[in-house]
Design a protein around this motif. Structure first.
Motif, short mmCIF file in Angstrom:
data_model
loop_
_atom_site.label_atom_id
_atom_site.label_comp_id
_atom_site.label_asym_id
_atom_site.label_seq_id
_atom_site.Cartn_x
_atom_site.Cartn_y
_atom_site.Cartn_z
N VAL A 108 24.31 19.69 9.28
CA VAL A 108 24.25 21.09 8.88
C VAL A 108 24.84 21.24 7.49
O VAL A 108 25.98 20.81 7.25
CB VAL A 108 25.01 22.00 9.87
CG1 VAL A 108 24.86 23.46 9.48
CG2 VAL A 108 24.53 21.76 11.29
N GLY A 109 24.08 21.82 6.55
CA GLY A 109 24.61 22.03 5.21
C GLY A 109 23.51 22.20 4.18
O GLY A 109 22.32 22.24 4.52
N ARG A 110 23.91 22.28 2.92
CA ARG A 110 22.94 22.39 1.83
C ARG A 110 22.09 21.12 1.77
O ARG A 110 22.52 20.05 2.18
CB ARG A 110 23.64 22.60 0.49
CG ARG A 110 24.45 23.88 0.39
CD ARG A 110 24.76 24.18 -1.07
NE ARG A 110 25.08 22.96 -1.81
CZ ARG A 110 26.32 22.52 -2.02
NH1 ARG A 110 27.34 23.20 -1.52
NH2 ARG A 110 26.54 21.42 -2.71
N SER A 111 20.89 21.27 1.22
CA SER A 111 19.96 20.14 1.22
C SER A 111 20.50 18.95 0.46
O SER A 111 20.36 17.80 0.90
CB SER A 111 18.61 20.58 0.62
OG SER A 111 18.79 21.06 -0.70
N ASP A 112 21.15 19.17 -0.71
CA ASP A 112 21.65 18.03 -1.48
C ASP A 112 22.74 17.29 -0.74
O ASP A 112 22.77 16.06 -0.69
CB ASP A 112 22.14 18.50 -2.85
CG ASP A 112 23.20 19.58 -2.75
OD1 ASP A 112 23.32 20.21 -1.66
OD2 ASP A 112 23.92 19.81 -3.74
N ALA A 113 23.67 18.05 -0.11
CA ALA A 113 24.74 17.42 0.65
C ALA A 113 24.19 16.74 1.90
O ALA A 113 24.66 15.66 2.29
CB ALA A 113 25.80 18.45 1.03
N ALA A 114 23.21 17.37 2.54
CA ALA A 114 22.61 16.77 3.74
C ALA A 114 21.91 15.47 3.41
O ALA A 114 22.01 14.47 4.14
CB ALA A 114 21.64 17.75 4.38
N ILE A 115 21.19 15.44 2.29
CA ILE A 115 20.50 14.22 1.87
C ILE A 115 21.50 13.10 1.62
O ILE A 115 21.29 11.96 2.04
CB ILE A 115 19.64 14.50 0.62
CG1 ILE A 115 18.44 15.36 0.98
CG2 ILE A 115 19.18 13.19 -0.02
CD1 ILE A 115 17.63 15.81 -0.22
N ALA A 116 22.60 13.42 0.92
CA ALA A 116 23.60 12.40 0.62
C ALA A 116 24.19 11.82 1.90
O ALA A 116 24.38 10.61 2.03
CB ALA A 116 24.71 12.99 -0.26
#
Length: 528
Positions: free
Chosen positions: A203-211
């Protein structure tokens, strides 16, 4: 704060929110034709290829809680067995038989050993199966066991031979560690077939989720930590019908409970999501607790080991305290003492092999047996590093002609089939035998057994302030770079591993790297 975030809702209201969200029609309406395809997918597909089977793990065979509970039971049973064997063996060696007076020792020692291990929490799921903390706790428990047995021997005024403590306790500690190593190997094999994996919703923003997904999807992390992403919840404006690195998008953070149910998740990982913080995160933890689902929260700190992190309560808040790296003082003296003592032992054992290798190098090609090169050590001080020569004597002169065939990381020249490497040199490089003379550098105080890779002066000349941090400790014969791919690593990966070591050094980490080095060297992977 928006209602769609779920931050202002109670647990009951969060639980009641099922199906497609109606509070964010502007984000979901354009996606209506394709959303059912995502939601109706079989989330048993973990999409993580196993390096042992070469196939995707397609179904859950066992829950992680069950697998780790069995690990703990086997560990406890192993401690009982090795404790009894250690006591019986010590008595047998001391008296060449087992007198009636000491018949109780094979019962009392394992019982005491299990109790001390339990007090040091070596059977808890949070510590077993991964990381060095499990072995550190066993070692500390062993010190307490030794002190306890020695105290009993002293209180009996010589009626209890102290040699029993000197023999039984090391046997028990080493035996328990061996059992844990075997259990870990079995645990990793089980996870490689899909058993005991934590199905996690990110769960989170797309950039943080991708990382986070990129890190979790790494093969080693999947096997050792058993965290596998099976779904993503992104903020409403970012919700799409596609996947994030092959992981399906299940909705918004407000729909995380629905996503957990649909994906059959065991854990929820929250990363960089402002709407899920404070009281909202607390209410989410309550809701997940009722479902037996774990909550993981990323603090946004990277490459920091657990021993440097601690939670400090303040005014009802939990503050994450980050300890400064300890690079001097008693711990550094302990590292130096370990380097010198271990190096002397290795030189004694490997001396004949080193002489034979030196003779082989001299007889198979022209030139000296040793190759000398200037490297940069602690605080930028230059020194001469020693290696067995694995190339022809005019290797540097031929380098310019091979520049176009560079397969390295952009900083160091590497070539899988370098024509400058001699026949004996290929064998030396494959098994890292060419680096054995660096034991002399360790004795001279230029290097350590474990540390960052010793850089060339030309590399250091182009270092940024971040990269200069690598020079705060002695370079090592082996390190995280050696056990994580060696020449197959990119420059950025090598730098990241070196900085991780500098910031998180400990004697336990050194011992872990030395143990992993043996496997890396025997396999010969990444060496050319």
């Amino acid at each position: 704060m928006s209602e769609a975030s779920g931050a202002g809702l109670t647990v009951e209201e969060l639980v009641a929110r099922r199906g497609p969200a109606t509070s964010v029609p502007h984000a979901r309406e354009p996606l209506a034709p394709v959303v059912p395809t995502v939601l109706e997918a079989t989330f048993d597909e973990l999409l993580v290829p196993s390096w042992r089977t070469g196939q995707a793990i397609t179904r859950r065979l066992e829950r992680p809680r069950t697998l780790l509970s069995r690990y703990s039971r086997y560990a406890l049973t192993g401690d009982v067995v090795v404790g009894a064997l250690a006591a019986a063996l010590a008595v047998r060696v001391r008296f060449h038989t087992i007198p009636d007076t000491y018949l109780a020792l094979p019962v009392l020692l394992p019982a005491t050993w299990v109790v001390i291990n339990w007090l040091y929490r070596t059977y808890e799921r949070r510590y077993v199966g991964s990381g060095p903390d499990e072995f550190v706790r066993i070692a500390r428990a062993g010190l307490i066991l030794f002190a306890s047995v020695a105290a009993v021997a002293y209180s009996l005024n010589g009626n209890f031979p102290r040699t029993l403590a000197l023999m039984s306790v090391p046997f028990a500690v080493l035996g328990s560690m061996t059992v844990r190593c075997l259990l870990r190997a079995a645990l990793h094999r089980a996870r490689s077939t899909g058993r005991g994996l934590h199905r996690t919703v990110v769960v989170g923003r797309s950039d943080a989720a991708i990382a986070l997904i990129e890190q979790l999807r790494h093969t080693e992390n999947s096997l050792h930590h058993a965290i596998v992403p099976v779904g993503v919840c992104l903020p409403a404006a970012e919700v799409t019908p596609s996947h994030v690195h092959d992981v399906p998008v299940l909705g918004t953070p407000a729909e995380v409970l629905d996503a957990v149910s649909r994906a059959g998740a065991d854990a929820v990982a929250v990363v960089s999501q402002p709407d899920l913080s404070g009281h909202a995160l607390r209410r989410l933890s309550w809701a997940l607790e009722d479902r037996g689902v774990e909550l993981l929260v990323s603090p946004g700190i990277v490459e920091v080991a657990g021993p440097r992190l601690s939670i400090r309560p303040l005014a009802g808040m939990s503050l994450l305290h980050l300890e400064r790296p300890v690079l001097k003082g008693t711990r550094r003296a302990l590292k130096v003492a370990f380097d010198y003592s271990a190096t002397l032992v290795l030189l004694t054992l490997l001396g004949p092999l080193m002489l034979a290798l030196a003779l082989a190098v001299r007889l198979t090609s022209r030139g000296p047996a040793l190759f000398r090169q200037t490297r940069v050590g602690t605080d930028g001080r230059e020194f001469t590093v020693y290696k067995f020569r694995s190339m022809v004597i005019d290797a540097e002169a031929r380098l310019a002609a091979l520049a176009t065939a560079d397969e390295g990381n952009g900083v160091l020249f590497k070539m899988r089939h370098d024509p400058r490497v001699t026949r004996i040199g290929r064998v030396l490089r494959r098994y890292s035998l060419d680096e054995l003379p660096q034991l002399l550098n360790v004795l001279r105080g230029n290097m350590s057994l474990v540390g960052p890779r010793p850089p060339l002066p030309s590399e250091v000349a182009g270092y940024s302030p971040t990269e200069v941090r690598r020079l705060r400790v002695r370079p090592g014969m082996t390190g995280l770079w050696q056990v994580s791919g060696r020449s197959d690593l990119t420059w950025e990966e090598s730098l990241r591993l070196d900085l991780r070591y500098v910031d998180n050094w400990s004697l336990a980490l050194d011992l872990s790297i030395l143990w992993r080095t043996v496997r890396a060297v025997t396999q010969g992977s990444g060496a050319y």
